[in-house]
Design a protein around this motif. Sequence first.
Motif, PDB file in Angstrom:
ATOM      1  N   ASN A 395       0.864  -1.180   0.000  1.00  0.00           N
ATOM      2  CA  ASN A 395       0.000   0.000   0.000  1.00  0.00           C
ATOM      3  C   ASN A 395       0.900   1.229   0.000  1.00  0.00           C
ATOM      4  N   VAL A 424      -4.478   3.188   2.590  1.00  0.00           N
ATOM      5  CA  VAL A 424      -3.854   2.052   3.264  1.00  0.00           C
ATOM      6  C   VAL A 424      -4.910   1.186   3.952  1.00  0.00           C
ATOM      7  N   CYS A 428      -5.595  -2.775   3.123  1.00  0.00           N
ATOM      8  CA  CYS A 428      -5.462  -3.817   4.139  1.00  0.00           C
ATOM      9  C   CYS A 428      -6.767  -4.588   4.311  1.00  0.00           C
ATOM     10  N   ASN A 446       3.148  -1.303   4.152  1.00  0.00           N
ATOM     11  CA  ASN A 446       2.506   0.005   4.107  1.00  0.00           C
ATOM     12  C   ASN A 446       3.561   1.103   4.106  1.00  0.00           C
ATOM     13  N   SER A 473      -0.059   0.046  11.106  1.00  0.00           N
ATOM     14  CA  SER A 473       0.768  -1.086  10.679  1.00  0.00           C
ATOM     15  C   SER A 473       1.251  -1.895  11.880  1.00  0.00           C
TER      16      SER A 473
END
Length: 577
Positions: A395, A424, A428, A446, A473
Motif C-alpha cells: 500500500n 492504506v 489492508c 505500508n 501497521s
Amino acid sequence: MSTRPHRYVSTSDGQHLAVHTHGSPDRPTLVLVHGYPDNSTVWDALIDALLPDFHVVAYDVRGAGRSTAPDDRSGYLVDRLADDLRAVVDAVSPDRPVHLVAHDWGSIQTWHAVTEPEHAHRFASFTSISGPDLDHAGHWLRKAPDGVRNVLRQMVRSGYIGFFSLPGLPEAAWLSGIGGLALAGLERVGGGPRVPARRSTRDHLNGLALYRVNMPRRFARPVERRTTVPVQALAPTHDAFMVEQVQSNAGRWVEDFRFHRFQGGHWSLRSNPAPVARRVRAFVEEIESGTSRPKTDPALRRTRRHGGAFAGQVAVITGAGSGIGRCLSFELAERGARIVAVDIDGPSAERTAELCAMITPGAAARRVDVTDADAVRGLAAWVDDEYGAPDLVVNNAGIGVAGPFLEAATEDIERVVDVNLWGVINGCRAFAPMMIEAGGGGRIVNTASAASYLPSRLYGAYSATKAAVLALSRSLRGELAGRGITVTAVCPGLIDTGIISNARLSGMGEIGRAKERLNRLYRLRGYTPEKAAARIAGALDSDPELVPVTAEAHVGLALSRLSPAALRAYARLAPPV
C-alpha cells in the motif's frame, strides 16, 4: 500401519515399493513422495483434500511402510531413490506425465529426479514442501547468497543431521522411545498435528541411512543441477528444520520457478492441508490448461541478483505509476515476482506493467483510486480471480501536502487523509482476509514516512497521516501475527521521487518558487527511488516491523526513542525554504 489397498512396483535393483492409488486414472495424476521418518500415511489428509479433482498416487519409499528395504546402505543413495520414483511413475501413468508433490526427504529425492535430463519428460510439474535439492543446498551453504546469518540459522536447524550420522546413538534414541518423544514435540511446532503420525520403529531405523550415505558427498562436492520442469516450492512459516532461503534460492536452477509461504510448521500438511492443497490445485490446473506463464529469458535469469525469494509470487503495488512504487515494481520483478501495478493514472500503471513484463512475464495494470473502498475491493476480487491470493501487497499510494497546518485548505487536508490513510486502510481490509483464507504466509507493506516520527512545522497534516499509517501497521502486525500474515511499515526519508511537484502547498509564499526550493533540497539529498526500492525489497527477507530507508530516517527514529525533546525543539524551527 495403514490397511489401505496397495500394489507393488519392482525397482531396478529388486526392491518392491508399496503403491497406493486413489481416484479415477482419467484425471491428472499426482504422485506423492513422503519424507523421513514418515510413510505414505503422512499424506492422508492431503489426499482427502485433492481426491475430488485428481488421480492420487502415494507410495512407501524403500525401507518405509510396506516397502522392502535394501540390505546395504548404498541402496539408499539418492540416485536409487530417484530411479524408484521413475519406476512408480512408469507403472501408474506410462503414457502421460505426472505432477509430483513431495515433502522433506521425499522432496530431496524428487529434486534429484526432476534435475536428471533423462527423467524430466515424465514430470509435468513438481511441488516441493520443506525440502531442497542437496546439490542446490550445498552451493547455497558455500556461497551464502542470502547472507552468513541465514547460513548460520540453517546450520543450527540442521544440527540433527550430525546426530543422525553418529554410530549407534540415533538407533538407541529411537528404540528407547526418547527420539519419538522429541519428534512428537517438534511436530507440534507452528501448530502441527497433535496426534502422532503412524510410524513404525522400522521407519525410524531404516531411514537413518539416507543421511549417512548422501549428506557428506553431496555437501562436499555439489554439482550444478538444472531443470525445465515447472517447480513451486512451498515453505511453512515455522519450519523447525529449514530456513526458507534454502528453498527460494532454487530459483537459480529452474526455468519456471515459484516460491510461496504458508502458515504452519514442518508437518502442518497433516493438520492443516488446505493451504498446500490450494497451491497444488492452482499450479496443476495452470499447467494442465496450457496457460502456464511464459518462461523468463535464461540470459536475464542469469543476471538476477537473487535466486527467487519472490519468484512466481504475486505482488500488488499501489502508486506504481511513478516514484518508489514504480521502482519497487521493477525491483521485485527482477527478483521474479509477477507485478500488479495499480495507480490512479492508468497509462502510468500500464507503462510500469509493460516494463515489468519484460523482466518477469505475467505483469498486469489496473487503474484504481485507492480512496474508493468499493474500487479497492473490486481490485482484490480481480486479483483473486486472475492470480489467486497475492503473496505481497504494498500500500504505497500517497500524496504530499505542505505548509502551516492552520492555513491549509480543508479540502487539501481531507484529500491527504483520504489517500495516505484511507488508501492504506482500504488496501489492508480488502486483501488481508483473502490472504488469511489462502493459508497465511503473505506480507503486507505500508508506506509511511520518516515524517511519522519527525514532527515539522511544514508537514503537519502529512505527518499526521503517516503517523497513523505507522500506528495502524504496528497494530495490524500484532493482530495478524497469529494468522500467518506479516505487516511492515516503510519510512523512506528524503527520496527524490518528484512528490513535491505534485504536492499541495499552502501559506508558503509563491507556490512555484516554494516547490522549486523543496525540489532542490530533495535533489541535493541525492537518494534515488531505485536505491530505496532495493533497500525495501532486501529488508523484506526478514519480515521487519519497520524499515527506515535513508540515513536521516534511521537517525530520526533513534532520536524519537532516545531524545524526543530534541525532535520537539527541531519542530519549532522554521523550515529551510
